[in-house]
Design an enzyme around this catalytic site. Structure first.
Site, PDB file in Angstrom:
ATOM      1  N   ASP A  23      82.166  -6.953  34.065  1.00 43.72           N
ATOM      2  CA  ASP A  23      82.445  -5.985  33.007  1.00 43.72           C
ATOM      3  C   ASP A  23      82.681  -4.618  33.621  1.00 43.72           C
ATOM      4  OD1 ASP A  23      82.060  -7.871  31.075  1.00 43.72           O
ATOM      5  OD2 ASP A  23      80.283  -6.959  30.177  1.00 43.72           O
ATOM      6  N   LYS A  80      87.875  -8.160  25.261  1.00 44.84           N
ATOM      7  CA  LYS A  80      87.169  -8.833  24.167  1.00 44.84           C
ATOM      8  C   LYS A  80      87.759  -8.475  22.810  1.00 44.84           C
ATOM      9  CE  LYS A  80      82.547  -8.699  26.325  1.00 44.84           C
ATOM     10  NZ  LYS A  80      82.332 -10.098  26.718  1.00 44.84           N
ATOM     11  N   GLY A 152      73.443  -8.125  27.711  1.00 42.16           N
ATOM     12  CA  GLY A 152      72.864  -6.784  27.703  1.00 42.16           C
ATOM     13  C   GLY A 152      71.359  -6.748  27.845  1.00 42.16           C
ATOM     14  N   ARG A 164      71.536 -25.444  30.248  1.00 45.07           N
ATOM     15  CA  ARG A 164      70.804 -26.722  30.249  1.00 45.07           C
ATOM     16  C   ARG A 164      71.160 -27.560  29.035  1.00 45.07           C
ATOM     17  NH1 ARG A 164      67.305 -28.127  34.070  1.00 45.07           N
ATOM     18  NH2 ARG A 164      66.232 -26.531  35.285  1.00 45.07           N
ATOM     19  N   GLY A 213      73.022 -12.146  30.879  1.00 42.94           N
ATOM     20  CA  GLY A 213      71.709 -11.983  31.482  1.00 42.94           C
ATOM     21  C   GLY A 213      71.681 -12.051  32.996  1.00 42.94           C
ATOM     22  N   GLY A 234      77.797  -8.763  33.111  1.00 45.84           N
ATOM     23  CA  GLY A 234      78.101  -7.657  32.204  1.00 45.84           C
ATOM     24  C   GLY A 234      77.438  -6.393  32.671  1.00 45.84           C
ATOM     25  N   SER A 235      76.287  -6.106  32.060  1.00 50.17           N
ATOM     26  CA  SER A 235      75.585  -4.861  32.361  1.00 50.17           C
ATOM     27  C   SER A 235      74.917  -4.904  33.733  1.00 50.17           C
ATOM     28  CB  SER A 235      74.535  -4.617  31.280  1.00 50.17           C
ATOM     29  OG  SER A 235      75.049  -4.970  30.012  1.00 50.17           O
TER      30      SER A 235
END
Lengths: 293, 200
Positions: A23, A80, A152, A164, A213, A234-235
């Site tokens: 990102d 996005k 996030g 999983r 995550g 992402g973050s």
């Protein structure tokens, strides 16, 4: 010459495999990501952690931001759109982005229907929490899947849960007898043809990345060992103290995901990671993963 | 094909990033041993090398970081059989417009990266490739390069109708702008294996 065919759309996802999609919110970020070895970037106005903090309605990024990033880097640029917002998707296609992410990170535009993605020449990636959701999105035309995780948060627990779930269900379908597959398709809410394909091949018909995550090289390698074919970060990179070093380390850990010595080496001295969030402390209505169906 | 007494050829597929598993699956159908190569020590004992499709900048950087660039350059100089598809063609080239790192320079070709435009311009089309004969080969071009210039030692194996070179051979190296590994057609991999086996 045939453009926008299924082979060409799902084929781009195959070219991204083994890579890290990062990102980015500025041209400078995009340059850092490309230099670090990202296989693609996701052009945004805000990373998910900031979207979460800001609240309100999160929409498609300003086309000016997206275009500036497209002009800066030579690797594929994704962007996005909101779930069900097919006009945002049309706009992104018109801008020439290489992949559209119909994403739960933005506020959904339609609570009943996702975009009919077969109508587009640009390929789409969509999130999922389990196999049924993945196969519904593929039936609508998604050329790539990513497990949702909880964007996030810097917390890998939801990404692990979703990966999983997908892999367990694939193994279960693979071991079933043919006469059990119709009932399984009904239970999953997935088209029978795709369930039959999973039974035959033992895998999804499109590439599957992990998302939501990933904050460390070990997180990335964990998702790869669980069956992801690449990762979205992402973050996790630009909310860390040293994005450049962390980005390089996550790229290396994704390639060498089965080599603990290399993962150990690249994990040294990365500085402070993004502050994480315990998922249990997030109010139910603020969770992103349950968006979409 | 396996013949009595000879061991199966070993083909390494660079696995820094990209669609290396598609190449491995196709090669295994052709009765050779094929496996991923991520570190320089894994180049030992190979009979041929494939540089797959993927992001050439990512692959090039990881090759450099893990000391694969010079060994692969060395192999190319010795006449080692190498097949490069899309990003692989870019990395084999002598010069590349639009790449932020130095390619291997193994083949005397100049290549333009993302030559057809962005993903919405990616396409598939039938290609006439004389060295594999009829029927035409389905060329899958994804953000593909093409050959802008080729030296005298380079044989152009296929062109688009507008004359652009999209497949080339120089010595034991083959570079393709498209992705035979995304088709079910093994003829170009079989052609490469004929080079590995020492035929022409």
């Amino acid at each position: 010459m045939d453009r926008g065919t299924w082979t060409v759309k799902s084929g781009l996802a195959q070219m991204l495999k083994g890579g890290v999609i990062m990102d980015v919110v500025t041209v400078e970020h995009a340059k850092i990501a490309e230099e670090a070895g990202a296989c693609a970037v996701m052009a945004l106005e805000r990373v998910p952690a900031d979207i979460r903090a800001a609240g309100g309605v999160a929409r498609m990024a300003d086309p000016a931001v997206i275009v500036a990033i497209m002009e800066e880097v030579s690797i594929p640029v994704m962007a996005k759109c909101r779930i069900g917002h097919f006009v945002e998707a049309q706009v992104l296609e018109a801008l020439g982005v290489d992949f559209v992410d119909e994403s739960e990170v933005l506020t959904p535009a339609d609570e009943s229907h996702h975009i009919w993605k077969h109508d587009f020449k640009v390929p789409f990636v969509c999130g999922c929490r389990d196999l049924g959701e993945a196969l519904r999105r593929i039936a609508e035309g998604a050329a790539m899947i990513r497990t949702k995780g909880e964007a996030g948060t810097g917390n890998i627990v939801e990404a692990v849960r979703h990966m999983r779930a997908v892999m367990d269900e694939i193994r279960k379908i693979q071991s079933m007898t043919t006469d059990e597959l119709m009932a399984e398709a009904k239970a999953l809410g997935a088209p029978l043809e795709l369930v039959l394909e999973v039974h035959k091949t033992g895998g999804l018909p499109v590439v599957n990345f992990a998302a939501g995550g990933v904050a460390t090289p070990a997180d990335a390698a964990l998702m790869m060992q669980l069956g992801a074919e690449g990762v979205f970060v992402g973050s996790g990179i630009f909310k860390a103290s040293d994005p450049e070093v962390r980005a390089r380390a996550i790229v290396k850990a994704t390639t060498h995901y089965r080599d603990p010595e290399i993962i150990a080496e690249v994990s040294k001295g990365l500085g402070v990671g993004m502050p994480g969030v315990d998922i249990k402390t997030i109010p139910q209505e603020e969770l992103l993963a349950p968006r979409g169906w | 094909m396996l013949t009595g007494g000879t061991r199966a050829k070993k083909i390494g597929v660079l696995a820094q990033q990209g669609d290396f598993s598609e190449h491995i699956a196709l090669l295994r159908r052709l009765d050779v041993e094929a496996f991923p190569v991520r570190l320089a020590k894994e180049l030992e004992g190979l009979d041929g090398l494939v540089i797959p499709g993927g992001e050439s900048s990512t692959m090039g950087k990881l090759m450099k970081e893990y000391d694969l660039t010079e060994p692969v350059r060395g192999l190319a100089k010795e006449g080692f059989p190498i097949l490069g598809t899309c990003a692989g063609m870019i990395l084999l080239a002598k010069r590349v417009s639009g790449l932020n790192l130095e390619p291997l320079g193994a083949m005397d070709i100049e290549v333009r990266r993302n030559a057809f435009g962005r993903q919405v311009d990616s396409f598939e089309t039938d290609l006439e490739i004389p060295v594999i004969g009829e029927p035409p080969f389905r060329g899958v071009f994804i953000r593909a390069p093409f050959i802008e210039r080729a030296g005298d030692a380079v044989e152009i194996l296929a062109r688009l109708p507008n004359g652009m070179g999209v497949a080339a051979r120089q010595g034991n190296m083959v570079a393709l702008a498209f992705h035979p590994e995304l088709t079910n057609d093994p003829r170009l991999h079989a052609y490469f294996l004929s080079i590995v086996h020492g035929g022409r």
